[in-house]
Design a protein around this motif. Structure first.
Motif, short mmCIF file in Angstrom:
data_model
loop_
_atom_site.label_atom_id
_atom_site.label_comp_id
_atom_site.label_asym_id
_atom_site.label_seq_id
_atom_site.Cartn_x
_atom_site.Cartn_y
_atom_site.Cartn_z
N LYS A 57 -8.08 -24.44 24.39
CA LYS A 57 -9.16 -24.75 23.44
C LYS A 57 -10.36 -23.86 23.77
CE LYS A 57 -9.96 -29.15 22.63
NZ LYS A 57 -9.74 -29.25 21.16
N LEU A 58 -10.54 -22.81 22.96
CA LEU A 58 -11.63 -21.85 23.17
C LEU A 58 -12.56 -21.81 21.97
CD1 LEU A 58 -9.57 -18.89 24.73
CD2 LEU A 58 -10.55 -20.88 25.88
N ARG A 59 -12.56 -22.84 21.17
CA ARG A 59 -13.37 -22.90 19.95
C ARG A 59 -14.86 -22.76 20.25
NH1 ARG A 59 -13.02 -25.40 14.99
NH2 ARG A 59 -10.89 -26.08 15.47
N GLY A 60 -15.57 -22.08 19.35
CA GLY A 60 -17.02 -22.05 19.41
C GLY A 60 -17.59 -21.25 20.55
N ASN A 61 -17.03 -20.08 20.83
CA ASN A 61 -17.58 -19.19 21.83
C ASN A 61 -17.90 -17.84 21.18
OD1 ASN A 61 -17.54 -20.35 24.76
ND2 ASN A 61 -15.66 -21.12 23.81
N ARG A 62 -17.95 -16.80 21.99
CA ARG A 62 -18.29 -15.47 21.46
C ARG A 62 -17.25 -14.43 21.87
NH1 ARG A 62 -24.80 -15.62 23.00
NH2 ARG A 62 -25.33 -17.42 21.69
#
Length: 322
Positions: A57-62
């Motif tokens: 879960k790597l949602r909402g990063n850059r």
């Protein structure tokens, strides 16, 4: 932290961590769940990942760059969330290799999954198979191999720059409950095989370039019109726009009754062309051949004279009787 050889679950979600993240120097051979969502991690996605990973879960990063093909080696993966980053490039064709059936029991027992337009909590994450690549800069066509994941429960590819058609292989995903392909550049007709998905609970195909009639099926017609809006050439129930010609639910098979319509159109077209050709052929002959022109006008005057005599006799007879 790299020395925690027995680490099973790493949850750093919803903090303000930033910088690059790598798993290359760690000895987390037992890691099964990696949750970094809601931070400010940047750089490319880790190329080296533990083989036992079931949740990423790597949602909402850059994160930037392509989706690494090394993900295809994670055959135990059940949840892959890479949404809301700046990922680009194509979706790897080899993703169909992930999500092999898992028969063992693992200690991670509860997980939050973003699906059906909202975040849902599931007690037994091993029963949930989800891929979310939404809100990135992904391009190219959707690999038809992706639809070989028959156990997939939720698929979200919305808000990218995907093109091409929806592969007809989607009809084999019998367990699919949630599908979101909205805000892309997909085109063509919606494949009729989508009607085979009987467990559909959420569908969003809005704001693409789909054309033709929405496939007929109990599940498809039960969705609200907003699931299809933004496709100006799309028609049929549940949209208020009716189709002028009922198209079949098969991409290559014409709709019932269309063969007769095509025959009548061809017949009328042939009659019109034949009349025009005959008319101009007759007029051209009169114009070019002098003898024919004289003969025609002689016959024409003779016909007019005969009609005049017939009408005059009829009128005289009528007056005498009166």
């Amino acid at each position: 932290m790299a020395s925690l050889v027995n680490l099973v679950q790493l949850d750093l979600s919803h903090n303000n961590f930033f910088g690059k993240f790598s798993l290359e120097l760690s000895n987390w051979t037992n890691l099964e769940c990696l949750n970094l969502e809601g931070n400010k991690f940047s750089g490319t996605l880790p190329n080296t990942m533990q083989q036992n990973l079931h949740v990423i879960k790597l949602r909402g990063n850059r994160f930037i760059g392509n989706i690494p093909s090394q993900l295809c080696n994670l055959t135990c993966l059940t949840i892959l969330e890479l949404a809301e980053n700046n990922l680009s490039g194509h979706i790897p064709h080899c993703l169909y290799k992930i999500m092999r059936p898992i028969m063992e029991f693992y200690p991670i027992y509860e997980i939050a999954v973003f699906a059906k337009g909202r975040e849902l909590d599931y007690k037994k994450f091993l029963l949930v198979h989800s891929i979310d690549l939404s809100t990135n800069n992904l391009s190219g066509e959707i690999p038809k191999e992706l639809f070989n994941l028959v156990q997939l429960w939720s698929l979200n590819l919305s808000r990218n720059h995907l093109i091409g058609k929806i592969p007809k292989e989607i009809g084999g995903m019998k367990g699919l409950e949630s599908l979101d392909l909205s805000y892309n550049k997909l085109s063509g007709e919606i494949p009729w095989t989508i009607s085979n998905l009987s467990f559909f609970d959420y569908l969003n195909l809005s704001y693409n370039n789909f054309t033709g009639q929405i496939p007929l099926g109990t599940q498809i017609q039960s969705f609200d019109p907003w699931s299809f809006i933004g496709n100006h050439e799309l028609c049929g129930d549940p949209l208020p726009k009716n189709c002028y010609k009922q198209e079949a639910s098969n991409d290559s098979k014409p709709a019932e009754g269309n063969e007769d319509d095509d025959f009548l159109k061809s017949l009328y077209l042939g009659m019109g062309v034949g009349f025009a050709a005959g008319f101009w052929g007759f007029c051209g002959s009169l114009f070019l051949v002098r003898a024919w022109r004289h003969k025609f006008f002689q016959l024409f005057h003779l016909l007019v004279d005969r009609l005049y005599v017939i009408v005059a006799l009829k009128l005289k007879k009528a007056f005498n009787e009166y």
